[in-house]
Design a protein around this motif. Sequence first.
Motif, PDB file in Angstrom:
ATOM      1  N   PHE A   1       0.834  -1.190   0.000  1.00 28.35           N
ATOM      2  CA  PHE A   1       0.000   0.000   0.000  1.00 28.35           C
ATOM      3  C   PHE A   1       0.876   1.249   0.000  1.00 28.35           C
ATOM      4  CE2 PHE A   1      -1.849  -3.576   2.213  1.00 28.35           C
ATOM      5  CZ  PHE A   1      -2.998  -3.783   1.463  1.00 28.35           C
TER       6      PHE A   1
ATOM      7  N   PHE B   1      -1.003   5.861   2.628  1.00 27.42           N
ATOM      8  CA  PHE B   1      -1.925   5.022   3.386  1.00 27.42           C
ATOM      9  C   PHE B   1      -1.262   4.492   4.657  1.00 27.42           C
ATOM     10  CE2 PHE B   1      -3.594   0.870   4.645  1.00 27.42           C
ATOM     11  CZ  PHE B   1      -4.874   1.273   5.013  1.00 27.42           C
TER      12      PHE B   1
ATOM     13  N   TYR C   1      -2.849   4.809   8.274  1.00 29.34           N
ATOM     14  CA  TYR C   1      -2.994   3.678   9.195  1.00 29.34           C
ATOM     15  C   TYR C   1      -2.401   4.038  10.554  1.00 29.34           C
ATOM     16  CZ  TYR C   1      -3.243  -1.423  10.110  1.00 29.34           C
ATOM     17  OH  TYR C   1      -3.542  -2.684  10.587  1.00 29.34           O
TER      18      TYR C   1
ATOM     19  N   THR D   1      -3.102  -9.774   4.151  1.00 34.33           N
ATOM     20  CA  THR D   1      -3.730  -9.099   3.008  1.00 34.33           C
ATOM     21  C   THR D   1      -3.817  -9.942   1.735  1.00 34.33           C
ATOM     22  OG1 THR D   1      -1.631  -8.093   2.323  1.00 34.33           O
ATOM     23  CG2 THR D   1      -2.995  -6.865   3.897  1.00 34.33           C
TER      24      THR D   1
ATOM     25  N   THR E   1      -6.728  -3.409  -1.916  1.00 31.88           N
ATOM     26  CA  THR E   1      -6.763  -1.941  -1.846  1.00 31.88           C
ATOM     27  C   THR E   1      -6.775  -1.455  -0.399  1.00 31.88           C
ATOM     28  OG1 THR E   1      -9.183  -1.820  -1.819  1.00 31.88           O
ATOM     29  CG2 THR E   1      -8.110  -1.903  -3.989  1.00 31.88           C
ATOM     30  N   SER E   2      -6.366  -0.224  -0.223  1.00 36.40           N
ATOM     31  CA  SER E   2      -6.361   0.361   1.121  1.00 36.40           C
ATOM     32  C   SER E   2      -7.783   0.525   1.651  1.00 36.40           C
ATOM     33  CB  SER E   2      -5.628   1.704   1.106  1.00 36.40           C
ATOM     34  OG  SER E   2      -6.177   2.575   0.142  1.00 36.40           O
TER      35      SER E   2
ATOM     36  N   GLU F   1      -9.160  -0.748   5.378  1.00 33.58           N
ATOM     37  CA  GLU F   1      -9.937   0.059   6.325  1.00 33.58           C
ATOM     38  C   GLU F   1     -11.234  -0.652   6.710  1.00 33.58           C
ATOM     39  OE1 GLU F   1     -10.576   3.954   4.704  1.00 33.58           O
ATOM     40  OE2 GLU F   1      -8.450   4.244   4.254  1.00 33.58           O
TER      41      GLU F   1
END
Length: 558
Positions: free
Chosen positions: A181, A185, A189, A484, A489-490, A494
């Motif tokens: 990422f 991002f 985080y 992941t 994707t970020s 989330e």
Amino acid sequence: MKKILGILCLVVIYTSCNQKRSYEEYKNITNSEVDYPIIPLPKKSDIKEGRFLLDETTQIVYEDAELEKEAAYLSELLKTASNEEVFLTNNLEEDKHSIILNLDNNLPEEGYSLKINYDQINITGKTPKGVFYGIQSLRMLLPPSAEKQGIDEITIPAVYIEDQPRYSYRGMHLDVGRHMFPVDFIKKYIDLLAMHKMNRFHWHLTEDQGWRIEIKKYPKLTEVGSVRKETMIEKNFDPYKGDGKEYGGFYTQEEVKEIVAYAQDKHIVIIPEIEMPGHARAALASYPELGNDTGPYEVATKWGVFDQIYAPKEETFTFLEDVLTEVMALFPSKYIHIGGDEAPKKEWKESKQAQTVIKREGLKDEHELQSYFIQRIEKFLNSHGRQIIGWDEILEGGLAPNATVMSWRGMQGGIEAAKQGHDVIMTPGTHMYFDHYQADPKSEPLAIGGFTPVKKVYSFEPTPDTLAADKKKHILGAQGNVWTEYMKTSDYVEYMVLPRMSALSEVVWSPMEKRNWEDFKERLFKLEERYKALGYNYAEHVFNDPKENNNSQEESDQ
């Protein structure tokens, strides 16, 4: 002209009196529990009468130079909230409408006090870290919309808070080996961790599917190891089906330094993870001579556990020590995570070289060979003033003398390590794996499996009752893990993290006896408004279903 001047004087006098009256108006306002939606819940909180009005006369006072960064951070928060510059000073004038930041050596290590009256706010910590946490509680008392827009009138309810965390280790993990990422991002985080008073970011940087950190002495790690030729589509293991798209990327050392500095300003320690002896396919593809002569190797394109692991030979130890030397130069963390999980012993059983080491060192089997491998790395890191953390598999074959254990295959590994006098971080797959589904898989984005809703996270108790009183001190805290494989994707990260991270923050911060699901849920509804204001993508199940299901399923493999 005299008439005009007279009118102006009257305006100034009226404005001044009106301002005084406005403060007085807020002096006796009655507040209620709903005005204090702080997550994680403070240890002690006494509601007071009155509200502090944030206006153009408000100033932030820090008399200790150590608090300059905290003062600047608070100033930016309040500027966003009000669209007004907030004056910073290190000289307190008694008659000023002030927010005062203090240090007090008598407070607990990460503790703080927050005192809000209608005319003054005091935030005090033993260290700047404690003051920072006090600022986060103050932030939770601002209207959620203040996170992103200026509000004409902001008042903050009066309160007296004494607070400190229950555990010293309050962590979140992020795997960037499977999918990585952007730097922005990673900072976002870290901001999330800071808002929740968490203090450890476990950054999983190397994997079978990608090596994500620049090591200058070994450029092929990023030239070769950071790129896989394609990625498996969904869960098409057998028959295998790939997407035919090359995937790659890594963080330069300059980017790592930038992220580490950003985290330090938020009082978050980044713990890097360099996997060994397993999860090494990307490294072996880069430097095949480090393997057990089972090549050719390539960066993995599907998920899972692979037989290919590092060979226990001198060239491997030289390589790993060189890598860790560069890692230590980038990360000031006391801890370096060395993985140690999911390392099949098939290659070592069949390797003449590995069997020679077993015989030479007087080892019983391949499990003791892994212990020998880990202990060599531990000695190297200890000699540089660092300590290792490993997944609970490092217990097998004998635990390295100074190792800290992350217990992920349930709680038992952590219990055994604590009994042996080792520090432990609890992160069992049953409760702490945020790559699990949060609702019916038929209605959810693809995930690895399992079922871990917010209520289940909130129910977690890191310190087992079965531990003797003198061993409970070895439970340092807990960590949420974010693997992941299926998070490309970020936004999806989330979604999987929030609001489960919010639940975990209360587990590791607040007194166990004060935790209450229904009360937490009420405060979480207020926090949801803050998520929205900050633009986070979050799972809405707990907000839409007050009776959130709490059934559990077997945890998935890491």
